[in-house]
Every structure is written in structure tokens, then in C-alpha cells.
Design an enzyme around this catalytic site. Structure first.
Site, PDB file in Angstrom:
ATOM      1  N   ASP A  81      14.671  19.135 -78.723  1.00  0.00           N
ATOM      2  CA  ASP A  81      15.730  19.681 -77.857  1.00  0.00           C
ATOM      3  C   ASP A  81      16.153  18.663 -76.808  1.00  0.00           C
ATOM      4  OD1 ASP A  81      15.215  22.122 -79.176  1.00  0.00           O
ATOM      5  OD2 ASP A  81      15.755  23.231 -77.358  1.00  0.00           O
TER       6      ASP A  81
ATOM      7  N   ASP B 166      26.741  25.263 -81.977  1.00  0.00           N
ATOM      8  CA  ASP B 166      25.493  25.663 -82.611  1.00  0.00           C
ATOM      9  C   ASP B 166      24.483  26.142 -81.559  1.00  0.00           C
ATOM     10  OD1 ASP B 166      23.862  25.605 -85.125  1.00  0.00           O
ATOM     11  OD2 ASP B 166      22.633  24.202 -83.973  1.00  0.00           O
TER      12      ASP B 166
ATOM     13  N   ARG C  22      32.583  24.795 -83.282  1.00  0.00           N
ATOM     14  CA  ARG C  22      31.652  25.903 -83.494  1.00  0.00           C
ATOM     15  C   ARG C  22      30.370  25.421 -82.826  1.00  0.00           C
ATOM     16  NH1 ARG C  22      26.370  26.219 -85.859  1.00  0.00           N
ATOM     17  NH2 ARG C  22      26.060  28.237 -86.806  1.00  0.00           N
TER      18      ARG C  22
ATOM     19  N   GLU D 298      27.830  30.263 -81.654  1.00  0.00           N
ATOM     20  CA  GLU D 298      26.826  30.926 -82.474  1.00  0.00           C
ATOM     21  C   GLU D 298      25.764  31.471 -81.530  1.00  0.00           C
ATOM     22  OE1 GLU D 298      23.272  30.246 -85.644  1.00  0.00           O
ATOM     23  OE2 GLU D 298      23.678  28.857 -84.025  1.00  0.00           O
TER      24      GLU D 298
END
Ligand code: NOJ
Length: 550
Positions: free
Chosen positions: A170, A200, A198, A242
Site C-alpha cells: 500500500d 480502484d 475508475r 469502486e
């Protein structure tokens, strides 16, 4: 004008370069191949293409492990091929959105390799702990295939955090340099013409991981920061998030006054939709729709059936989930991560009439529909492939060798060449010649959806049909209204409905030659076949056309 918000009414098509069309014959799809298929997408009625990650990657998670944000993976072509593709898409009026995968990088990304040296300025680009956190094996997104969320790095002699696989460390969003770099990435692709991203894994981008913390705080202001930057660079670009979250949390993502992301996938409705398909009981779906109804006017839902991941059923109750499993994923090989089903739509719910019902419903849901490549021809899955790869087999273009996808002997994933979904049977070319094909039906439905801007823009309400298997929705926008009915039962059902409209005595079927006139008491009696659906305009059509603003 508010109508300029293109994403409120668009047909989005999601595809992965890798499995769409291989032009250079190496077995992997590429931009050249996608360009050859743009006319196909155009004629289907697609307005926006959502491209899965195509940047350089070790490809251990279908490209969601990026090792260079500013390039094109050589398997898919070059940056030049990308620009050429953008030009060709724009020539046809097609917009392109791409994945923004910035919760994590690949462990092979030079930033992470640098970061393994604790003295490097890149060290703080990731999330580290000297000691192994007590919750090192909790909070996995892929339980069963992912063992931990903190992993020891021998070189750094520290533990790094990874919400997903251990090869996806991360990024540390607290670090302002990281945030500035994310903006550079967005700026780069916007400059090359993309219409948005988009985004994620949104909730995980917003969290600040800390050892032992049960419920991490989410930094929603970061979404507003992203949006501000995006909008400064390109006023009409969008963020499509998302985030599989509960309805009450969504306001935080969209922002109280629309300052957050523009669109979110409606995972909540998606799961209840499959529950309705599995049980024919529409009440929980109706509740889910109502729970996600209130939106700021510039926000929008992206509605979908299947995507490139498993069908996630994590928001259903245990009992509801079991019922969906029993019906659509009874075999353990069909199930994934204890909560989902790794199947394509058609083999899972049935081809026709069930897939028609599902797609008709999708097009009628409040929001913007997202179609998964291959669903328009009813493609199948390959359960012999690992994990989510089952639903990622190459597009079936024709009955030629390798389905016309590639001339290579070995393709990135094998083609489906056995069973009822084999490419000899299910392919674009055959369906283009067959006027009764699913592809023909889908093309027609997309055209119809575009004639019904009420769905993207309007106010809607659910009407009480008194029949537990029939969902009735009424839309209204600028004096035009629609009535959309879907019967989830395999048996025919009859509904009696009284509409609140002044012109409600006439209903015009938009798919067939049929006009319904109300009975003396003002009610309509409508018979729906098993898995049947109806798209009606309320009122005389001429009257509607006169008033239409489109
Ligand atoms: C969500 C994507 O949809 C999925 O395919 C991926 O594995 C994870 N994010 C990690 O990037």
C-alpha cells in the site's frame, strides 16, 4: 446546463486489453486489436469504454499491480498505440475511462524497491512497522488465498502493509509527495485525453492503516482533493469509485454537496438484484433501491451485473447469501473468498430468458449501466482456471481458430472451446447474422435505453404491484414518464396498476406493437410471461414526442 453531465446517461463497456483482441499474434490482446474492434463497439451503442489497467506490470493480479504509471505494458503496444487508439475512439464519439490503481503499487515498482532502504526518501511512500503488528493476519480482502496484511521485508527489516496480496504494498497516502504523484498520474492521462478514472479500492485509499486498529478512519477530504485537481485539469472528467459499502456510507464518498466522487458502482443493489434473480422475491431489491435513492443531483450510480471479479455477496445476510449460493453457485469450485461466485452471467443465471430479464432490468435501474465484455453474446466461464480468471477468458469473435481473438497457439487465458459456451457456438460473427440473437437484442435494448433519458436523469418511484415477484418502476423527467416492469418468477404473473399520471390511461409498449388502455376504474391489467419484462411510455406517444427535449 445540468444536461452536460454526460456520465448521467452513458453506456459504459468494460474490457481488459489482454483478452479483447490480439492483432500482433503474440496471444495477448493489444491496442491495435482493440482499434480493429471499435466499429463493433460503436455499432453496439457503447458511449464509454472502461479499460482495465494496461500499464507495465508483472501481471500477478490481472494488471492491478502496476510497476510504471506512465507507460503502456509492451504486451499491449506502445504509448503511440494508446494515443492512436484514443484518436480512433474519439473519432467515433466514444469516451475512454481508465483504472486508477493507487492504493498500492507492484512490489516491483522502483518506488517500492527504493523504499526498502529505510534511509531512502521513498521509504515513507509506503506503510511500515518495525515490529510485527498483532493483527498482521487480519483484514484480508482475499481470505484463503491471501495470508496476511503485514509482511516482513528482509531488506528493510520491517513489516509493510498490504490490504491485498503481499506483492501489492500500500502507498502511504498521508505522505504529501505521494498525493502529489497521484495528481501527476491523473494529469498525465488526462492530457492524453481520458474522460476520467475508475478508482480502484477507494475505501482502502482513504484509510490510514495502523496496527491493531479495528476500524480505520477514512479521509474523505482526500476525495474532494482528487476531484478538485481533476476538475481544474478537465472540467467534464469524472471519478467512478469502486467502493463496496453500505448505503448510509455512500454520502461520504459522493460528498454532502457533491464535492466527492461523481459515480460509484452500486454493489449494494447488485447483490440484492442477484438475490431477486435467485429467489424471485423482489422486496429486498426494492429496499436496496430505496436505500440508495437519495443522491446529490450531480452524483450518479453505475449499475452493473457482472464484472472482472467474483460476484461479491458480502452485504447479504448469511441466509440470503446461502440461497444465492444454492441457486447460482452450488458447487464449491464456483465459490470464492467465502463470499462470492466466480461465474459469468449466462452460465450462472441461465441464457435466455433469464439473461434478457437481467439485462433489461440493468438498463432500467436508476443510474448508468456498465456492460461487461462478452455478456452481450452470453459468454461462459472456465472454472478450471484459477480464482477470478474463470471469468476472464478471451472474447469470442468468430468460430475461427482461437475464436478470431488471436492467431497464436497459446493465448493469455485459454479460449472456451468445449461445452455449451464454446466459441464455435457462441460468437459475435454468428450472432451478427442472426436477427434473433442475444447480441441483436442487446443492441436494440441499448438503443431503447438511449431513448429513455428519464432513467439517467429522472425522479423514480417503485409502484406496489401486490405481486411479490414483480418489480414496477415509474420514472419521470421533464413531463415524460416511463413504466418498467420485470417479473422474476418463471411463471407468468398478472399485475393491476393504477398510475398517478394524468395521461396514465394509455401505455405504449416500446418494444412491441402494443398499446394498453386502462379499464373503467383507471387500472391497467398487465400480464407478464415467466421472466417477462415490459417497457412502457406513459401516455400517448405523440404527446410524448412533442414534449421531448431530446
Ligand atoms: C479491485 C479490483 O477490481 C480487483 O480486480 C483487484 O484485485 C483489487 N482491486 C486490487 O487492486
Amino acid at each position: 446546463m445540468i444536461e452536460d453531465l454526460w456520465y448521467k446517461n452513458s453506456i459504459i463497456y468494460s474490457l481488459d486489453l489482454e483478452t479483447f483482441m490480439d492483432a500482433n499474434g503474440d496471444g495477448v490482446g493489444d491496442f491495435e486489436g482493440l482499434m480493429q474492434r471499435l466499429d463493433y463497439l460503436d455499432s453496439l451503442g457503447v458511449d464509454t469504454i472502461w479499460l482495465a489497467p494496461f500499464q507495465p506490470t508483472p501481471n500477478r493480479d490481472n494488471g492491478y499491480d502496476i510497476s510504471d504509471y506512465y507507460g503502456v505494458d509492451p504486451r499491449h503496444g506502445s504509448s503511440g498505440a494508446f494515443v492512436e487508439f484514443m484518436h480512433q475512439a474519439h473519432k467515433r464519439g466514444i469516451k475512454v475511462i481508465i483504472d486508477l490503481v493507487v492504493n498500492h503499487t507492484s512490489d516491483q515498482h522502483p518506488w517500492f524497491q527504493e523504499a526498502r532502504n529505510p534511509q531512502s526518501p521513498y521509504h515513507d511512500w509506503y506503510v511500515w512497522q518495525e515490529k510485527r503488528p498483532s493483527d498482521w493476519n487480519e483484514g484480508m480482502v482475499f481470505p484463503g488465498v491471501q495470508e496476511s496484511t503485514w509482511t516482513y521485508d528482509k531488506k528493510a527489516k520491517q513489516y509493510y502493509f498490504h490490504r491485498f496480496y503481499d506483492f501489492q504494498p500500500d502507498l502511504n497516502m498521508e505522505n504529501t509527495d505521494v498525493r502529489a504523484e497521484v495528481q501527476r498520474i491523473m494529469g498525465y492521462w488526462l492530457q492524453l485525453g481520458v474522460a476520467g478514472f475508475r478508482v480502484d479500492a477507494v475505501p482502502f485509499i482513504l484509510e490510514t492503516p495502523a496496527p491493531g486498529q479495528k476500524k480505520p478512519q477514512l479521509r474523505f477530504e482526500y476525495l474532494a482533493e482528487l476531484r478538485r485537481f481533476l476538475q481544474w485539469r478537465r472540467g467534464d472528467a469524472i471519478l467512478l469509485g469502486e467502493a463496496n459499502v453500505m448505503p448510509e456510507e455512500t454520502k461520504n464518498y459522493f460528498g454532502e454537496h457533491g464535492e466527492g466522487i461523481h459515480m460509484m458502482f452500486n454493489f449494494y443493489v447488485n447483490q440484492y438484484l442477484f438475490y431477486a434473480l435467485a429467489t424471485a422475491d423482489v422486496a429486498p431489491l426494492a429496499d436496496a433501491l430505496r436505500a440508495t435513492q437519495a443522491l446529490f443531483p450531480t452524483a450518479q450510480w453505475a449499475q452493473f451485473l457482472r464484472n472482472h471479479d467474483e460476484l461479491d455477496l458480502g452485504r447479504l445476510t448469511e441466509e440470503q447469501r446461502q440461497r444465492v449460493f444454492e441457486r447460482f453457485g452450488p458447487d464449491p469450485t464456483m465459490q470464492l473468498y467465502e463470499r462470492g461466485i466466480r461465474r459469468r452471467l449466462s452460465p450462472m443465471i441461465g441464457n435466455r430468458p433469464q439473461s434478457e430479464l437481467a439485462y433489461s432490468l440493468l438498463f432500467s435501474l436508476p443510474g448508468t449501466p456498465v456492460i461487461r465484455y462478452g455478456d452481450e453474446i452470453g459468454m461462459g466461464d472456465d472454472l478450471s482456471l484459477k480464482e477470478r480468471d474463470a471469468v476472464r477468458t478471451p472474447m469470442q469473435w468468430s468460430d475461427d481458430r482461437q475464436a478470431g481473438f488471436s492467431v497464436a497457439d497459446h493465448t493469455i487465458h485459454p479460449l472456451i472451446d468445449q461445452g455449451p459456451y464454446r466459441y464455435a457456438r457462441i460468437n459475435v460473427e454468428a450472432q451478427q447474422r442472426d436477427k434473433d440473437s442475444l447480441l441483436g437484442w442487446m443492441t436494440r435494448m441499448i438503443r431503447l435505453r438511449k431513448q429513455c433519458p428519464e432513467i439517467g436523469w429522472g425522479e423514480w418511484q417503485l409502484l406496489d404491484t401486490k405481486v411479490p415477484t414483480v418489480l414496477a418502476m415509474r420514472y419521470e423527467w421533464r413531463g415524460n414518464a416511463l413504466l418498467l416492469l420485470h417479473n422474476f418468477d418463471q411463471r407468468a404473473r398478472e399485475v393491476r396498476l393504477t398510475l398517478p399520471d394524468e395521461t396514465g390511461e394509455t401505455l405504449v409498449n416500446l418494444l412491441e406493437e402494443e398499446t394498453c388502455t386502462a379499464e373503467a376504474d383507471g387500472a391497467h391489467l398487465i400480464i407478464l410471461e415467466g421472466y417477462g419484462y415490459r417497457w412502457f411510455r406513459i401516455g400517448d406517444l405523440r404527446h410524448v414526442l412533442r414534449r421531448s427535449t431530446h
